[in-house]
Design a protein around this motif. Structure first.
Motif, short mmCIF file in Angstrom:
data_model
loop_
_atom_site.label_atom_id
_atom_site.label_comp_id
_atom_site.label_asym_id
_atom_site.label_seq_id
_atom_site.Cartn_x
_atom_site.Cartn_y
_atom_site.Cartn_z
N PRO A 399 0.87 -1.27 0.41
CA PRO A 399 -0.01 -0.17 0.07
C PRO A 399 0.74 1.46 0.40
N SER A 400 0.65 2.05 -0.46
CA SER A 400 1.21 3.63 -1.35
C SER A 400 1.24 3.81 1.00
N ASN A 403 -1.43 7.16 0.55
CA ASN A 403 -2.86 6.86 0.79
C ASN A 403 -2.92 5.35 0.95
N THR A 404 -3.71 5.20 1.71
CA THR A 404 -3.51 3.51 2.01
C THR A 404 -4.41 3.11 0.77
N ALA A 405 -4.97 3.33 0.17
CA ALA A 405 -6.50 3.08 -1.11
C ALA A 405 -5.84 2.54 -1.91
N ARG A 406 -3.87 3.14 -1.85
CA ARG A 406 -3.65 2.81 -3.16
C ARG A 406 -2.55 2.11 -2.83
N PHE A 407 -2.00 1.36 -4.18
CA PHE A 407 -1.39 0.65 -4.16
C PHE A 407 0.21 1.00 -5.04
N ASP A 420 -4.63 2.08 -8.37
CA ASP A 420 -5.65 1.62 -7.50
C ASP A 420 -5.22 -0.39 -6.97
N SER A 422 -4.63 -3.97 -5.26
CA SER A 422 -4.85 -4.27 -4.11
C SER A 422 -3.89 -5.45 -3.57
N SER A 423 -4.47 -6.56 -2.02
CA SER A 423 -2.96 -7.21 -1.74
C SER A 423 -2.54 -7.79 -2.69
N TYR A 443 1.09 7.85 -12.21
CA TYR A 443 0.19 7.27 -11.86
C TYR A 443 -0.37 6.48 -12.70
#
Ligand code: 5AD
Length: 452
Positions: A399-400, A403-407, A420, A422-423, A443
């Motif tokens: 995760p970033s 901003n942990t919503a982003r990788f 965007d 996920s794990s 990005y």
């Protein structure tokens, strides 16, 4: 179980040293704390390369000792690393609250010393002595807590110390003489890391290109460092290899060739320049000219088109004239770095430059810093902009941080890409199309993953 919080200042070598100490403490039953609050032990792993770094760690320790000691009189406080090495005993006088000072050749003794202090065997311990073979002690890696997957990238320390004696630099005093590990030990550590899921390894040392030069003979025109790269390249499951920091003098043809030969060696290099003026390079004792530096940049770009190049530059070295500084600006224009770390010259204890005449006033150092930064940033922005619309391969690290919503992942040329994810993407190599750029960030669009 006692808990320990380690805060690290400075370079990747320091990060790695902290990691080795953390692993050793875990093996002795310590847990790793996320912050100093409530920790039983707080260690600051310090940097001495500029005065500001030393002052930051001292200020932090003052704050910690004032607040934590009140809550927990038994908390053990210590300094490790470069400032511990250069100031030693003197730190106890300056900050009587601290219990432990561990130098750069004694990281592996930290757990023993903490135990001695905790059990009342000794009240305060300072150890900044030299130790033959200590370079091989930076070997263990901490395990991540719980069932979280391990990290995808890792640092491996291959050598310690520096014999270059650049006139501005404190490192030969804090890190000692060059000492290298063996190729076998390093390969073993890398294999173990790959077994734990690591896909990218960055080899670390104060001057990695000097690796083994006194112990391992040149073979088939390949230096010890290139022999090490060859050996690591063989490791199955390892996808990417990087290293830092090299010395420009260390880029023989064998290393330039390695970029052409070894597909796992990423097309990225951090090559410290320090100045674009020949006169200054000489007084800094760097051992190359601007012409040689520029020729190296050209050779690397020929060997690996698109190679990402970053550098370190010092502004306001003693005696730096407006013309010298112009030379640095013009070199920056010619070399077109992807990024550069710019430092205002800082006088360091016992270094030759500290007593050179014509020290440059802070105002001028600041002005040159701002001018160079602007030049570097505008070239970098153009280079980043060129990525828009291109497809790049990234290795997904997690995760970033912001901003942990982003990788987050990195391109082979070492640019950070956010998307965007996920794990399930963790540890994967992916192709992403770059949609836009931020400052020093790209990005990517996950909708186009693997379509190109
Ligand atoms: N002042 C300012 N910058 C320094 N560096 C090393 N010593 C000094 C100093 N005395 C910079 C160099 C080096 C980086 C890690 O720190 O650019 O490459």
């Amino acid at each position: 179980m006692p808990s320990v919080f380690i805060k690290t200042y400075g370079c990747q070598m320091n990060e790695r040293d902290s990691g080795a100490v953390a692993a050793q403490l875990q093996a002795r039953g310590f847990t790793l704390a996320e912050s100093e609050k409530g920790a039983d032990v707080v260690l600051l792993n310090t940097c001495s390369v500029r005065d500001a770094a030393e002052q930051k760690a001292i200020g932090k320790m003052q704050n910690i000792s004032a607040s934590l000691r009140k809550e927990n009189p038994k908390v053990i406080l210590g300094f490790m690393g470069c400032m511990a090495q250069s100031r030693g005993e003197q730190l106890l006088k300056q900050l009587p609250a601290i219990d432990l000072v561990v130098g750069t050749q004694k990281f592996h003794r930290t757990a023993d010393y903490l135990q001695e202090i905790a059990t009342g065997g000794r009240r305060k311990i300072v150890d900044v002595s030299e130790e033959a073979g200590s370079q091989s002690e930076i070997r263990d890696h901490p395990v991540s807590p719980g069932s979280q997957p391990g990290t995808v990238t890792a640092f491996v320390s291959i050598m310690q110390g520096c014999n270059q004696h650049c006139t501005f630099c404190i490192v030969p005093f804090t890190r000692g003489e060059e000492r290298s590990r063996t190729i076998e030990e390093i390969v073993l550590e890398c294999r173990q890391l790959v077994g734990r899921g690591v896909r990218e390894i960055t080899l670390l040392g104060q001057i990695v290109t000097s690796f083994g030069r006194r112990d391992i003979p040149v073979r088939d025109t390949r230096s010890a460092f290139v022999q090490l790269l060859d050996a690591i390249h063989e490791i199955e499951g390892l996808q990417r290899i990087r290293f830092t920091s090299p010395h420009p003098k260390g880029y023989g043809d064998d290393l330039v060739d390695a970029y052409g030969r070894l597909p796992k060696l990423c097309e990225s290099a951090h090559i410290p320049l320090q100045s674009g003026s020949n006169q200054l390079l000489k007084r800094m004792h760097r051992g190359y000219t601007r012409e040689r530096f520029l020729a190296l940049v050209e050779k690397l770009r020929l060997a690996r088109p698109g190679i990402g190049l970053t550098t370190d530059i010092i502004v306001g070295f003693p005696g730096e004239t407006a013309e010298d500084f112009e030379q640095t600006l013009s070199l920056a224009d010619e070399a077109r770095f992807d990024n550069a770390y710019i430092f205002k010259y800082s006088q360091r204890k016992d270094t030759p430059a500290a007593s050179m005449p014509d020290q440059v006033p802070l105002e001028i150092r600041e002005e040159r810093n701002a001018t160079l930064l602007q030049r570097i940033n505008s070239i970098a922005a153009e280079k980043y902009q060129n990525f828009v619309g291109q497809t790049v391969e990234i290795l997904v690290e997690g995760p970033s941080k912001k901003n942990t919503a982003r990788f987050m992942g990195r391109t082979r040329c070492n640019k950070i890409v956010l998307f965007d994810g996920s794990s399930r993407h963790l540890g994967q190599l992916m192709n992403l199309k770059i949609e836009r750029t931020g400052s020093f960030t790209l990005y990517g669009d996950p909708a186009i993953i693997n379509l190109s």
